[in-house]
Design an enzyme around this catalytic site. Structure first.
Site, PDB file in Angstrom:
ATOM      1  N   THR A 198       0.945  -1.140  -0.102  1.00 47.92           N
ATOM      2  CA  THR A 198      -0.047   0.150   0.000  1.00 47.92           C
ATOM      3  C   THR A 198       0.762   1.390   0.132  1.00 47.92           C
ATOM      4  O   THR A 198       1.972   1.163   0.387  1.00 47.92           O
ATOM      5  CB  THR A 198      -0.894   0.094   1.069  1.00 47.92           C
ATOM      6  OG1 THR A 198      -1.853   1.155   1.190  1.00 47.92           O
ATOM      7  CG2 THR A 198      -0.090  -0.023   2.522  1.00 47.92           C
ATOM      8  N   ARG A 199       0.417   2.441  -0.482  1.00 46.47           N
ATOM      9  CA  ARG A 199       0.870   3.614  -0.477  1.00 46.47           C
ATOM     10  C   ARG A 199      -0.233   4.696   0.113  1.00 46.47           C
ATOM     11  O   ARG A 199      -0.140   5.883   0.004  1.00 46.47           O
ATOM     12  CB  ARG A 199       1.515   3.989  -1.727  1.00 46.47           C
ATOM     13  CG  ARG A 199       0.455   4.325  -2.765  1.00 46.47           C
ATOM     14  CD  ARG A 199       1.017   4.953  -4.099  1.00 46.47           C
ATOM     15  NE  ARG A 199       0.309   5.461  -4.883  1.00 46.47           N
ATOM     16  CZ  ARG A 199      -0.260   4.873  -5.926  1.00 46.47           C
ATOM     17  NH1 ARG A 199      -0.437   3.536  -6.072  1.00 46.47           N
ATOM     18  NH2 ARG A 199      -1.520   5.592  -6.571  1.00 46.47           N
ATOM     19  N   HIS A 203      -7.795   2.500   5.230  1.00 50.35           N
ATOM     20  CA  HIS A 203      -9.304   2.834   5.717  1.00 50.35           C
ATOM     21  C   HIS A 203     -10.260   1.640   6.021  1.00 50.35           C
ATOM     22  O   HIS A 203      -9.402   0.373   5.955  1.00 50.35           O
ATOM     23  CB  HIS A 203      -9.850   3.583   4.613  1.00 50.35           C
ATOM     24  CG  HIS A 203      -9.356   4.815   4.253  1.00 50.35           C
ATOM     25  ND1 HIS A 203      -9.130   6.014   5.216  1.00 50.35           N
ATOM     26  CD2 HIS A 203      -8.661   5.279   3.272  1.00 50.35           C
ATOM     27  CE1 HIS A 203      -8.306   6.904   4.618  1.00 50.35           C
ATOM     28  NE2 HIS A 203      -7.937   6.563   3.214  1.00 50.35           N
ATOM     29  N   HIS A 206      -9.734  -1.455   3.447  1.00 47.31           N
ATOM     30  CA  HIS A 206      -8.586  -2.070   3.434  1.00 47.31           C
ATOM     31  C   HIS A 206      -8.184  -3.051   4.485  1.00 47.31           C
ATOM     32  O   HIS A 206      -7.931  -4.299   4.497  1.00 47.31           O
ATOM     33  CB  HIS A 206      -7.321  -1.377   3.247  1.00 47.31           C
ATOM     34  CG  HIS A 206      -7.305   0.028   2.466  1.00 47.31           C
ATOM     35  ND1 HIS A 206      -7.353   1.343   2.759  1.00 47.31           N
ATOM     36  CD2 HIS A 206      -7.328   0.024   0.807  1.00 47.31           C
ATOM     37  CE1 HIS A 206      -7.554   2.037   1.675  1.00 47.31           C
ATOM     38  NE2 HIS A 206      -7.462   1.196   0.723  1.00 47.31           N
ATOM     39  N   ARG A 292      -8.411  -3.425  -6.849  1.00 42.96           N
ATOM     40  CA  ARG A 292      -8.649  -2.982  -7.848  1.00 42.96           C
ATOM     41  C   ARG A 292      -7.736  -1.767  -8.245  1.00 42.96           C
ATOM     42  O   ARG A 292      -7.142  -1.273  -7.534  1.00 42.96           O
ATOM     43  CB  ARG A 292     -10.066  -2.421  -8.030  1.00 42.96           C
ATOM     44  CG  ARG A 292     -10.542  -1.206  -6.887  1.00 42.96           C
ATOM     45  CD  ARG A 292     -11.731  -1.022  -6.967  1.00 42.96           C
ATOM     46  NE  ARG A 292     -12.372  -0.164  -7.757  1.00 42.96           N
ATOM     47  CZ  ARG A 292     -11.920   1.193  -7.689  1.00 42.96           C
ATOM     48  NH1 ARG A 292     -11.191   1.863  -6.756  1.00 42.96           N
ATOM     49  NH2 ARG A 292     -12.471   2.106  -8.613  1.00 42.96           N
TER      50      ARG A 292
END
Ligand SMILES: [Zn+2]
Length: 396
Positions: A198-199, A203, A206, A292
């Protein structure tokens, strides 16, 4: 050295280690003082570290032309192994003109020596083709393409050694190298480990994805990228603080490892999804979450392109299992976080905020809706963003 029972083989079979230590390092430092000096780009600084610690196994250096061409055209190294992103050392005309093949060079970040390299090949990049094939666009509005077009047109290929890790390396306590994570997973008794790239802050959507994946494996490796990113991404230190806040209160400590992924972001979408998966296999992970528009930017890639690209490879040759997730969100009618795959309701029932909306709310000092982000995370993000928004100093 034998691998722990049950651990996954690195890509290509051997974990690369190009970090020189002790007397070998001392000797190399002494010799490097007389080598011609070559400046690394910000991305090459990241890449050198990734190569040296084995995260890019089986690469032992920056790519020669044969690998470069094969990766662009066939998504494979010249030996046939899947590899989707060129890992190259660009230099400008002047630097290239002063170097010969076979020469040893010192690799610098400013005046800081990071490594040495033997120049096996000096060749011209084919930027248009690289952009078209790797990024699927030649528009320089794409941050990866813009960087590619900005850099020198010559590429130096050859094996490297790292003598000094990156200067001012952030989060040293989280900078676990692949050999270390493999040991840590084994010590925990985890046989199946899922990695989450992740970057972004975590939330609720996730968290849902991570925990859904964790239901079917032994451990979660939360592995945020902290290398070079776009200026409008949330800064890494704020994100790390938000990860710590959510892990502390909502995740089982004995099933999660937080580490940082020092790679630079390419924004190459589907190809970068494969690249990210292969790197996590090198860290010892068996599963990799692909959401996605993974590693996407703007509207350059289709929502599910990063899923479909995995069909172009034999699962055995990738050797890490992708776990695909759809668009996830809180649905008021379902009363929980669900996905486009599992919720029968319509958009009006979903709590969704765009990245821009999130930023604007936080900058106004507003907490994000609890269905969207846990308050512990909102708070950290808001404080981080407000702290960085000091009024600009006057120029004079
Ligand atoms: Zn629903």
């Amino acid at each position: 050295m034998s691998r722990a029972v049950g651990s996954i083989a690195p890509h290509g079979g051997q974990l690369v280690n190009r970090v020189l230590r002790g007397a070998l390092r001392e000797a190399a430092l002494e010799r490097a003082a007389s080598f011609p000096q070559v400046q690394l780009t910000a991305m090459a600084v990241s890449d050198l570290e990734m190569i040296a610690v084995g995260a890019f196994s089986p690469l032992t250096g920056f790519m020669n032309k044969d690998d470069y061409d094969n990766v662009i055209d066939n998504m494979r190294l010249s030996n046939g192994l899947p590899w989707t992103i060129p890992v190259t050392l660009p230099v400008d005309d002047e630097v290239a003109a002063g170097l010969d093949e076979g020469q040893e060079i010192a690799l610098l970040d400013g005046d800081y020596l990071m490594g040495v390299m033997t120049v096996a090949e000096k060749y011209l990049a084919d930027k248009e083709r690289e952009a078209r094939e790797v990024y699927r666009t030649t528009e320089d509005a794409h941050p990866g393409v813009a960087r590619l077009f900005r850099q020198g047109k010559w590429l130096l290929g050859g094996e490297v050694f790292m003598l000094n890790g990156p200067k001012n390396a952030e989060f040293p306590e989280l900078r676990h190298e692949p050999a270390q994570t493999r040991r840590m997973f084994a010590a925990q008794g985890w046989r199946r480990i899922v990695a989450f790239q992740t970057r972004n802050p975590i939330h609720r959507a996730h968290e849902y994805i991570q925990k859904t994946a964790l239901e079917i494996v032994d451990g979660l490796f939360l592995h945020p990228l902290v290398g070079e990113t776009k200026a409008d991404d949330i800064p890494a230190d704020v994100r790390i603080e938000s990860y710590r806040a959510i892990l502390r209160d909502y995740y089982p400590a004995e099933r999660v490892l937080l580490g940082v992924f020092p790679a630079a972001m390419r924004y190459a979408g589907p190809r970068e999804a494969i690249f990210h998966a292969i790197a996590r296999k090198n860290y010892g992970c068996t599963h990799f979450i692909v959401g996605r528009d993974h590693a996407g930017v703007g509207n350059y890639y289709g929502t599910y392109d990063a899923h479909h690209i995995f069909d172009e490879f034999d699962p055995d040759e990738l050797g890490i299992t992708p776990l695909f997730f759809d668009y996830t969100f809180f649905c008021k009618k379902c009363g929980g976080v669900v996905s486009a795959k599992t919720c029968p309701h319509s958009k009006e029932d979903w709590v969704f905020l765009s990245g821009t909306q999130v930023r604007e709310m936080l900058e106004r000092g507003e907490m994000l809706p609890e269905e969207f982000t846990r308050p512990e995370v909102s708070r950290v993000l808001m404080e981080g963003i407000l702290a960085k928004r000091q009024p600009p100093q006057s120029e004079s």
